[in-house]
Design a protein around this motif. Sequence first.
Motif, PDB file in Angstrom:
ATOM      1  N   LYS A  33       0.818  -1.200   0.000  1.00 49.83           N
ATOM      2  CA  LYS A  33       0.000   0.000   0.000  1.00 49.83           C
ATOM      3  C   LYS A  33       0.856   1.255   0.000  1.00 49.83           C
ATOM      4  N   SER A  34       1.883   1.270   0.855  1.00 52.30           N
ATOM      5  CA  SER A  34       2.697   2.474   0.985  1.00 52.30           C
ATOM      6  C   SER A  34       3.921   2.459   0.081  1.00 52.30           C
ATOM      7  N   GLY A  35       4.097   1.393  -0.698  1.00 55.15           N
ATOM      8  CA  GLY A  35       5.228   1.309  -1.598  1.00 55.15           C
ATOM      9  C   GLY A  35       6.510   0.833  -0.949  1.00 55.15           C
ATOM     10  N   GLN A  36       6.459   0.436   0.319  1.00 56.99           N
ATOM     11  CA  GLN A  36       7.644  -0.066   1.003  1.00 56.99           C
ATOM     12  C   GLN A  36       7.898  -1.521   0.615  1.00 56.99           C
ATOM     13  N   THR A  37       9.171  -1.916   0.670  1.00 55.09           N
ATOM     14  CA  THR A  37       9.546  -3.271   0.302  1.00 55.09           C
ATOM     15  C   THR A  37       9.237  -4.239   1.432  1.00 55.09           C
ATOM     16  N   MET A  38       8.702  -5.392   1.066  1.00 52.32           N
ATOM     17  CA  MET A  38       8.430  -6.469   2.014  1.00 52.32           C
ATOM     18  C   MET A  38       8.700  -7.782   1.299  1.00 52.32           C
ATOM     19  N   ALA A  39       8.636  -8.895   2.022  1.00 49.93           N
ATOM     20  CA  ALA A  39       8.945 -10.187   1.406  1.00 49.93           C
ATOM     21  C   ALA A  39       7.872 -11.209   1.740  1.00 49.93           C
ATOM     22  N   PHE A  40       7.685 -12.124   0.798  1.00 51.09           N
ATOM     23  CA  PHE A  40       6.803 -13.267   0.982  1.00 51.09           C
ATOM     24  C   PHE A  40       7.679 -14.498   0.793  1.00 51.09           C
ATOM     25  N   MET A  41       7.637 -15.430   1.736  1.00 51.87           N
ATOM     26  CA  MET A  41       8.517 -16.582   1.693  1.00 51.87           C
ATOM     27  C   MET A  41       7.753 -17.853   2.012  1.00 51.87           C
ATOM     28  N   THR A  42       8.333 -18.965   1.614  1.00 50.58           N
ATOM     29  CA  THR A  42       7.822 -20.267   2.000  1.00 50.58           C
ATOM     30  C   THR A  42       8.851 -20.903   2.913  1.00 50.58           C
ATOM     31  N   LEU A  43       8.413 -21.300   4.096  1.00 48.26           N
ATOM     32  CA  LEU A  43       9.288 -21.932   5.080  1.00 48.26           C
ATOM     33  C   LEU A  43       9.018 -23.428   5.079  1.00 48.26           C
ATOM     34  N   TYR A  44      10.076 -24.221   5.137  1.00 46.95           N
ATOM     35  CA  TYR A  44       9.962 -25.679   5.124  1.00 46.95           C
ATOM     36  C   TYR A  44      10.667 -26.270   6.337  1.00 46.95           C
ATOM     37  N   ASP A  45      10.102 -27.325   6.890  1.00 48.18           N
ATOM     38  CA  ASP A  45      10.794 -28.173   7.857  1.00 48.18           C
ATOM     39  C   ASP A  45      10.274 -29.592   7.684  1.00 48.18           C
ATOM     40  N   GLU A  46      10.668 -30.502   8.587  1.00 47.72           N
ATOM     41  CA  GLU A  46      10.279 -31.901   8.412  1.00 47.72           C
ATOM     42  C   GLU A  46       8.776 -32.140   8.534  1.00 47.72           C
ATOM     43  N   SER A  47       8.044 -31.180   9.082  1.00 44.54           N
ATOM     44  CA  SER A  47       6.601 -31.368   9.242  1.00 44.54           C
ATOM     45  C   SER A  47       5.786 -30.794   8.084  1.00 44.54           C
ATOM     46  N   GLY A  48       6.422 -30.012   7.205  1.00 42.42           N
ATOM     47  CA  GLY A  48       5.684 -29.446   6.083  1.00 42.42           C
ATOM     48  C   GLY A  48       6.167 -28.053   5.744  1.00 42.42           C
ATOM     49  N   SER A  49       5.252 -27.234   5.233  1.00 40.78           N
ATOM     50  CA  SER A  49       5.625 -25.878   4.824  1.00 40.78           C
ATOM     51  C   SER A  49       4.559 -24.871   5.250  1.00 40.78           C
ATOM     52  N   LEU A  50       4.987 -23.616   5.374  1.00 39.80           N
ATOM     53  CA  LEU A  50       4.115 -22.498   5.706  1.00 39.80           C
ATOM     54  C   LEU A  50       4.522 -21.308   4.855  1.00 39.80           C
ATOM     55  N   GLU A  51       3.577 -20.477   4.537  1.00 37.02           N
ATOM     56  CA  GLU A  51       3.889 -19.203   3.909  1.00 37.02           C
ATOM     57  C   GLU A  51       4.203 -18.221   5.037  1.00 37.02           C
ATOM     58  N   ALA A  52       5.091 -17.274   4.771  1.00 42.40           N
ATOM     59  CA  ALA A  52       5.453 -16.273   5.775  1.00 42.40           C
ATOM     60  C   ALA A  52       5.539 -14.907   5.107  1.00 42.40           C
ATOM     61  N   ILE A  53       5.164 -13.889   5.865  1.00 40.80           N
ATOM     62  CA  ILE A  53       5.204 -12.520   5.372  1.00 40.80           C
ATOM     63  C   ILE A  53       6.159 -11.718   6.249  1.00 40.80           C
ATOM     64  N   VAL A  54       7.115 -11.034   5.599  1.00 41.71           N
ATOM     65  CA  VAL A  54       8.054 -10.155   6.281  1.00 41.71           C
ATOM     66  C   VAL A  54       7.630  -8.722   5.950  1.00 41.71           C
ATOM     67  N   PHE A  55       7.104  -8.019   6.940  1.00 42.68           N
ATOM     68  CA  PHE A  55       6.623  -6.663   6.718  1.00 42.68           C
ATOM     69  C   PHE A  55       7.784  -5.672   6.642  1.00 42.68           C
TER      70      PHE A  55
END
Length: 64
Positions: free
Chosen positions: A1-23
Amino acid sequence: KSGQTMAFMTLYDESGSLEAIVFPRLYETVSHILERGRIVMVTGRKDQEKPNTLLLDQLKEAQP
């Protein structure tokens, strides 16, 4: 919204994966760590609207 940089990542471990957002505020301090395949430790909270997504509060490089 404000034009600032952020990241979207996929995290993995032995139990599976999750999406993560870095604001933008966190991204400013950890962007140098963000690299494909790097092992990191994160803390965050589950997104109430997207149950398989974490909203990150902290991210740091994992120590071997």
